[in-house]
Motif scaffolding. Structure first.
Motif: not given
Length: 71
Positions: A27, A30-31, A33-34
Motif C-alpha cells: 500500500q 503504491a501510494q 508511485k501514484q
C-alpha cells in the motif's frame, strides 16, 4: 511467468502472519508511485528546501568566497 505471477507465488509461500505487514508495504509503495505521477515539475521544485542563513541570497558572493555574512 510474469512479474505478477512471481509476486503471487511469493505471497502464496508466505506465512499468514506476515500478510498484514506485506499489505502495508504494498500500500505504501503504491501510494508513493501514484504521488510521484501526479507531481508536476514545478510542484517538485516547490518541495526543494534550502537550509541557509536569511541573508544567503543577498550575500551569495561573500559566502562562496568564504566570508560568511559580510555586509
Amino acid at each position: 511467468m510474469t512479474a505478477k505471477d512471481k509476486i503471487h507465488a511469493e505471497i502464496d509461500s508466505l506465512n499468514e502472519e506476515y500478510l498484514d505487514e506485506l499489505y502495508l508495504l504494498i500500500q505504501d509503495f503504491a501510494q508513493s508511485k501514484q504521488h510521484l505521477k501526479k507531481l508536476s515539475f514545478m510542484s517538485k521544485l516547490k518541495q526543494i528546501k534550502i537550509n541557509a542563513p536569511e541573508d544567503f541570497a543577498r550575500n551569495l558572493d561573500s559566502y562562496l568566497a568564504g566570508h560568511e555574512g559580510d555586509k
